[in-house]
Design a protein around this motif. Structure first.
Motif, PDB file in Angstrom:
ATOM      1  N   ASN A  18      42.956  58.979  55.482  1.00 21.77           N
ATOM      2  CA  ASN A  18      42.097  60.570  55.806  1.00 21.77           C
ATOM      3  C   ASN A  18      40.755  59.397  56.240  1.00 21.77           C
ATOM      4  OD1 ASN A  18      44.280  61.708  55.533  1.00 21.77           O
ATOM      5  ND2 ASN A  18      42.760  62.902  53.935  1.00 21.77           N
ATOM      6  N   ARG A  19      40.145  58.516  55.168  1.00 24.92           N
ATOM      7  CA  ARG A  19      38.787  57.419  55.527  1.00 24.92           C
ATOM      8  C   ARG A  19      39.387  57.273  56.942  1.00 24.92           C
ATOM      9  NH1 ARG A  19      35.966  53.800  51.345  1.00 24.92           N
ATOM     10  NH2 ARG A  19      34.615  52.994  53.051  1.00 24.92           N
TER      11      ARG A  19
ATOM     12  N   TYR B   3      56.007  60.656  52.873  1.00 25.63           N
ATOM     13  CA  TYR B   3      55.621  59.081  53.517  1.00 25.63           C
ATOM     14  C   TYR B   3      54.513  59.127  51.950  1.00 25.63           C
ATOM     15  CZ  TYR B   3      58.688  58.144  57.290  1.00 25.63           C
ATOM     16  OH  TYR B   3      59.395  57.459  57.935  1.00 25.63           O
ATOM     17  N   ARG B   4      54.183  58.379  52.134  1.00 23.63           N
ATOM     18  CA  ARG B   4      52.251  58.005  50.849  1.00 23.63           C
ATOM     19  C   ARG B   4      51.352  57.457  51.739  1.00 23.63           C
ATOM     20  NH1 ARG B   4      51.046  54.996  46.947  1.00 23.63           N
ATOM     21  NH2 ARG B   4      53.237  53.542  46.545  1.00 23.63           N
TER      22      ARG B   4
ATOM     23  N   ALA C 220      56.897  54.530  52.550  1.00 20.32           N
ATOM     24  CA  ALA C 220      58.823  56.023  51.991  1.00 20.32           C
ATOM     25  C   ALA C 220      58.908  56.343  50.440  1.00 20.32           C
ATOM     26  CB  ALA C 220      59.321  54.996  52.204  1.00 20.32           C
ATOM     27  N   LYS C 221      58.444  57.774  50.522  1.00 18.31           N
ATOM     28  CA  LYS C 221      58.674  58.114  48.874  1.00 18.31           C
ATOM     29  C   LYS C 221      60.166  57.642  48.361  1.00 18.31           C
ATOM     30  CE  LYS C 221      55.963  61.845  48.876  1.00 18.31           C
ATOM     31  NZ  LYS C 221      55.211  63.069  48.720  1.00 18.31           N
ATOM     32  N   PRO C 222      60.170  57.883  47.176  1.00 18.28           N
ATOM     33  CA  PRO C 222      61.485  57.856  47.204  1.00 18.28           C
ATOM     34  C   PRO C 222      62.102  59.143  47.552  1.00 18.28           C
ATOM     35  CG  PRO C 222      60.425  57.503  44.924  1.00 18.28           C
ATOM     36  CD  PRO C 222      59.789  57.240  46.029  1.00 18.28           C
ATOM     37  N   GLY C 223      63.043  60.164  47.657  1.00 16.71           N
ATOM     38  CA  GLY C 223      63.318  61.091  47.794  1.00 16.71           C
ATOM     39  C   GLY C 223      63.134  61.571  49.242  1.00 16.71           C
ATOM     40  N   GLY C 224      61.943  60.782  50.003  1.00 17.23           N
ATOM     41  CA  GLY C 224      61.892  60.960  51.159  1.00 17.23           C
ATOM     42  C   GLY C 224      60.256  61.208  51.061  1.00 17.23           C
TER      43      GLY C 224
END
Ligand SMILES: [Zn+2]
Ligand SMILES: [Zn+2]
Length: 189
Positions: A140-141, A134-135, A128-132
């Motif tokens: 992809n790999r 995802y990272r 979860a990223k702060p502020g909404g």
């Protein structure tokens, strides 16, 4: 080539997974809300703030040696992933897709007797990223690798060697789908 044993918490369901090398799958830690909800729905400790570690590989690498009749499937919604768990103790065991040709098996790394053969975690998903939003790292790999493996399983026919479906393509366990109310009740802030 390693054979890593797995078992549910109480030991009734057990087997082994073939791990040719760390390149024969993805060692993923998934932080998505669904993986967390599934753990809670099955009466497991809340994994947050850590994610849920999963070894993504092909179904033909998985051998269930005992207690297969204790496996049950939970879906968080009618479209959700098939979350195989041990009905005896609630231990989450595997994730699969809906059809044997969609050859995929995610194995709960917590069930494995040894995670060394998997190599280090190469993908952290849905942090979860702060502020909404995802990272991810290595996402992809990992996706590309599993797609390639699924394609190979289809071309070679090894998709048929699955412990999750019978020869008619029917699932070898019963499915329960969480109701929306159950799901909402389990969602944590
Ligand atoms: Zn058990
Ligand atoms: Zn997840």
């Amino acid at each position: 080539m390693h054979r890593v044993t797995f078992s549910c918490t109480c030991g009734s369901v057990a087997g082994q997974v073939r791990v040719a090398s760390p390149a024969a799958g993805n060692h993923v830690v998934c932080h998505c809300p669904d993986c967390r909800t599934a753990e809670l729905a099955l009466g497991q400790p809340d994994p947050a703030p850590d994610g849920v570690a999963i070894w993504q590989t092909m179904p033909d690498c998985v051998q269930i040696e005992q207690g297969g009749d204790r496996l049950a499937i939970l879906r968080l919604s009618p479209k959700g992933l098939y979350r195989w768990h041990a009905s005896c103790c609630g231990a989450p065991m595997f994730n699969t897709l809906r059809h044997p040709r969609l050859a995929f098996a995610g194995i709960s790394a917590a069930r494995l007797s040894d995670t060394t053969p998997l190599g280090p975690v190469t993908c952290q998903a849905f942090m979860a990223k702060p502020g909404g939003g995802y990272r991810h790292t290595g996402f992809n790999r990992a996706g590309l690798r599993i797609l390639r493996m699924m394609l190979r399983a289809n071309l070679s026919g090894t998709w048929r060697a699955t412990p999750f479906f019978d020869a008619q393509g029917q699932l070898r366990a019963d499915i329960r789908v969480l109701s929306r109310a159950e799901r909402t009740a389990l969602r944590q802030p």
